[in-house]
Design an enzyme around this catalytic site. Structure first.
Site, short mmCIF file in Angstrom:
data_model
loop_
_atom_site.label_atom_id
_atom_site.label_comp_id
_atom_site.label_asym_id
_atom_site.label_seq_id
_atom_site.Cartn_x
_atom_site.Cartn_y
_atom_site.Cartn_z
N GLY A 240 0.77 -1.24 0.00
CA GLY A 240 0.00 0.00 0.00
C GLY A 240 0.79 1.29 0.00
O GLY A 240 0.23 2.36 -0.25
N GLU A 275 4.00 -6.95 1.79
CA GLU A 275 3.58 -7.26 0.41
C GLU A 275 3.63 -6.01 -0.47
O GLU A 275 2.61 -5.59 -1.02
CB GLU A 275 2.15 -7.81 0.41
CG GLU A 275 1.94 -9.05 1.26
CD GLU A 275 0.47 -9.40 1.44
OE1 GLU A 275 -0.42 -8.57 1.12
OE2 GLU A 275 0.20 -10.51 1.91
N GLY A 277 4.06 -3.59 -3.63
CA GLY A 277 3.99 -3.71 -5.08
C GLY A 277 4.49 -2.44 -5.72
O GLY A 277 5.65 -2.32 -6.13
N ARG A 278 3.61 -1.44 -5.74
CA ARG A 278 3.88 -0.18 -6.43
C ARG A 278 5.19 0.49 -6.00
O ARG A 278 5.93 1.01 -6.83
CB ARG A 278 2.72 0.77 -6.12
CG ARG A 278 2.72 2.05 -6.90
CD ARG A 278 1.62 2.98 -6.35
NE ARG A 278 0.34 2.32 -6.19
CZ ARG A 278 -0.61 2.29 -7.11
NH1 ARG A 278 -0.43 2.89 -8.26
NH2 ARG A 278 -1.75 1.67 -6.87
N ARG A 314 -4.74 3.13 -15.80
CA ARG A 314 -4.91 3.84 -14.53
C ARG A 314 -5.64 5.18 -14.64
O ARG A 314 -6.51 5.46 -13.82
CB ARG A 314 -3.56 4.02 -13.82
CG ARG A 314 -2.89 2.68 -13.46
CD ARG A 314 -1.65 2.85 -12.58
NE ARG A 314 -1.99 3.45 -11.32
CZ ARG A 314 -1.81 4.73 -11.01
NH1 ARG A 314 -1.21 5.53 -11.85
NH2 ARG A 314 -2.19 5.18 -9.85
N CYS A 343 -12.19 4.49 -28.75
CA CYS A 343 -13.50 5.13 -28.89
C CYS A 343 -14.25 5.16 -27.56
O CYS A 343 -15.30 4.53 -27.40
CB CYS A 343 -14.28 4.43 -29.98
SG CYS A 343 -13.42 4.56 -31.55
N GLU A 344 -13.68 5.87 -26.61
CA GLU A 344 -14.28 6.09 -25.29
C GLU A 344 -13.75 7.43 -24.83
O GLU A 344 -12.55 7.68 -24.94
CB GLU A 344 -13.77 5.07 -24.26
CG GLU A 344 -14.03 3.63 -24.54
CD GLU A 344 -15.23 3.08 -23.80
OE1 GLU A 344 -15.76 3.79 -22.91
OE2 GLU A 344 -15.62 1.96 -24.11
N TYR A 372 1.10 -1.56 -12.21
CA TYR A 372 -0.29 -1.50 -12.69
C TYR A 372 -0.36 -0.85 -14.08
O TYR A 372 -1.28 -0.12 -14.38
CB TYR A 372 -1.19 -0.79 -11.66
CG TYR A 372 -1.06 -1.41 -10.29
CD1 TYR A 372 -1.64 -2.65 -10.03
CD2 TYR A 372 -0.31 -0.81 -9.27
CE1 TYR A 372 -1.49 -3.27 -8.79
CE2 TYR A 372 -0.15 -1.42 -8.03
CZ TYR A 372 -0.74 -2.64 -7.80
OH TYR A 372 -0.57 -3.25 -6.58
#
Ligand SMILES: *Cc1c(COP(=O)(O)O)cnc(C)c1O
Length: 419
Positions: A240, A275, A277-278, A314, A343-344, A372
């Site tokens: 986190g 744990e 990650g980022r 993201r 196309c969004e 991510y």
């Protein structure tokens, strides 16, 4: 700190000019710096070395590339996995099964079976039901599953709602008030060896206070469980810790985090597990893209790049910010909206942003795209799956191929009833 820097007016990854990679591999392409990855892995590990017993399980979902996992395995990292696919990757990277933690709210019986057979070191149980199912499978295999019970501490992580995981209304863990009773029942279940508690309250945390509040709360629970006569030898504090996505933003440093953990856990007498990650992978990558064209707008011009939300989700998913920089900046700036070709309207990387002036054909990067990023890529709009490159000094290699639409099409079938 990272190893993406300008030299002679050209952005390099370590010693490799990004245009060299873009020309040979094409764009969009993720580029990872091995030196940056190693550095982040060491800084985090060294910060935690003030703790008596700490083990680190890298959150594979943040960047599951095999080459990335190899680098981290060599730095002594284990893995936090949330599917059997991630488990196989960690094993393929040579990680010790004993150092693999299996997290996730929906482990299937097939996944539990495979993980038990592989010798997975810890299952983080998300419910009593899951524990009972795992116990049954373990017994049928003549094995015992080492487990931690994931607790939902009901603490607001103060991050984006979609990556907040530790509030009572989130799906994760067992409710704090019921955790001691569930732990007691699971501790008496044959096939399980309950060894501790786990928590993970969310991702991209910009402050340590919510983590401290959650650790303190779960520390109290640990003492209650011990007082009831059950062993607690491991406490898994999750991940986190956030990273700055905007130049100039200030975030807690690994040393601050470690000091806080040391203070809160001083009398716990457990093996602590982490744990991250980022914080390990975020800064190790950039997404290199080419400007398709600059389109005039009612207000700001639209810089249309060849990367899109399918390559880097993201911003579309979490309103996330990624700094944008020209690979060969002219020194001029412009105010523009940066969008991809999909196309969004959610395929938008930035609105009304002051950026390096760019024009058709220019190369640019989205920074801090190592976590991510590629892991969330998909083939929406029948776009290719984005490739990945790793740089190591003056060397570089493609570490994930671009999967082209023809390959994807080849996996599709027209059924007989349509023939
Ligand atoms: C996603 C996740 C992590 C890693 O989160 P980061 O914010 O990347 O550090 C750790 N543990 C669990 C259970 C997760 O789901």
């Amino acid at each position: 700190m990272d190893h993406f820097h300008y030299s002679g007016g050209v952005l390099h990854a370590e010693d490799v000019p990004l245009p060299v990679i873009a020309d040979q591999v094409g764009t969009p392409v993720y580029v990872y710096s091995r030196a940056t990855l190693t550095r982040h892995a060491r800084v985090f590990r060294d910060a935690l070395s003030i703790l008596p017993a700490a083990r680190i399980a890298f959150a594979v979902k943040s960047n599951p590339n095999l080459a990335v996992l190899k680098v981290l395995a060599a730095e002594g990292y284990g893995a936090d996995v949330v599917s059997v696919g991630e488990l196989e990757r960690a094993l393929a990277a040579g990680m010790d099964p004993e150092a693999i933690v299996f997290s996730g709210v929906g482990k299937t019986a097939a996944e539990m079976t495979r993980a038990l057979q592989a010798g997975c070191g810890q299952f983080n149980l998300e419910s009593e039901e899951e524990g009972l199912e795992l116990a049954e499978i373990a017994r049928s295999l003549g094995k015992t599953a080492s487990c931690a019970l994931r607790v939902n501490p009901d603490v607001d992580a103060g991050t984006h709602g979609k990556i907040s995981t530790g509030k009572a209304e989130n799906k994760f863990g067992v409710p704090y008030d019921r955790a001691a009773a569930i732990y007691a029942r699971l501790a008496q279940t044959e096939g399980l060896a309950m060894r501790g508690l786990a928590l993970h309250i969310g991702s991209q945390l910009s402050k340590l206070d919510p983590l401290e509040a959650a650790f303190t709360k779960v520390g109290g629970l640990m003492k209650d469980i011990r007082a009831a006569g059950h062993a607690v030898t491991h406490m898994d504090l999750g991940g986190g810790v956030g990273v700055p996505y905007k130049a100039g933003d200030v975030f807690p440093q690994p040393e601050d985090y470690a000091a806080m953990v040391a203070r809160v856990t001083a009398d716990w007498d457990v093996t602590l597990m982490f744990e991250p990650g980022r914080v390990i992978t975020g800064n190790t990558g950039v997404l290199v893209t080419r400007v398709v064209r600059v389109k005039e707008g009612v207000g700001n011009p639209w810089v249309v790049v060849d990367a899109a939300m399918n390559d880097l989700a993201r911003p579309a998913l979490y309103d996330a910010w990624h700094d944008f920089a020209a690979v060969e900046p002219s020194g001029e700036t412009m105010t523009a909206n940066i969008v991809g070709p999909i196309c969004e309207s959610s395929d938008t990387f930035a609105m009304a942003r002051e950026i390096d002036a760019v024009q058709r054909g220019d190369l640019a990067v989205f920074r801090t795209a190592g976590a991510y990023g590629a892991t969330m890529a998909n083939t929406y709009n029948s776009r290719p799956l984005v490739p990945e490159v790793m740089v190591d000094g003056a060397k570089w290699a493609v570490v994930a191929d671009r999967i082209d639409p023809a390959t994807i099409l080849a996996a599709e079938r027209v059924p007989d009833f349509l023939a």
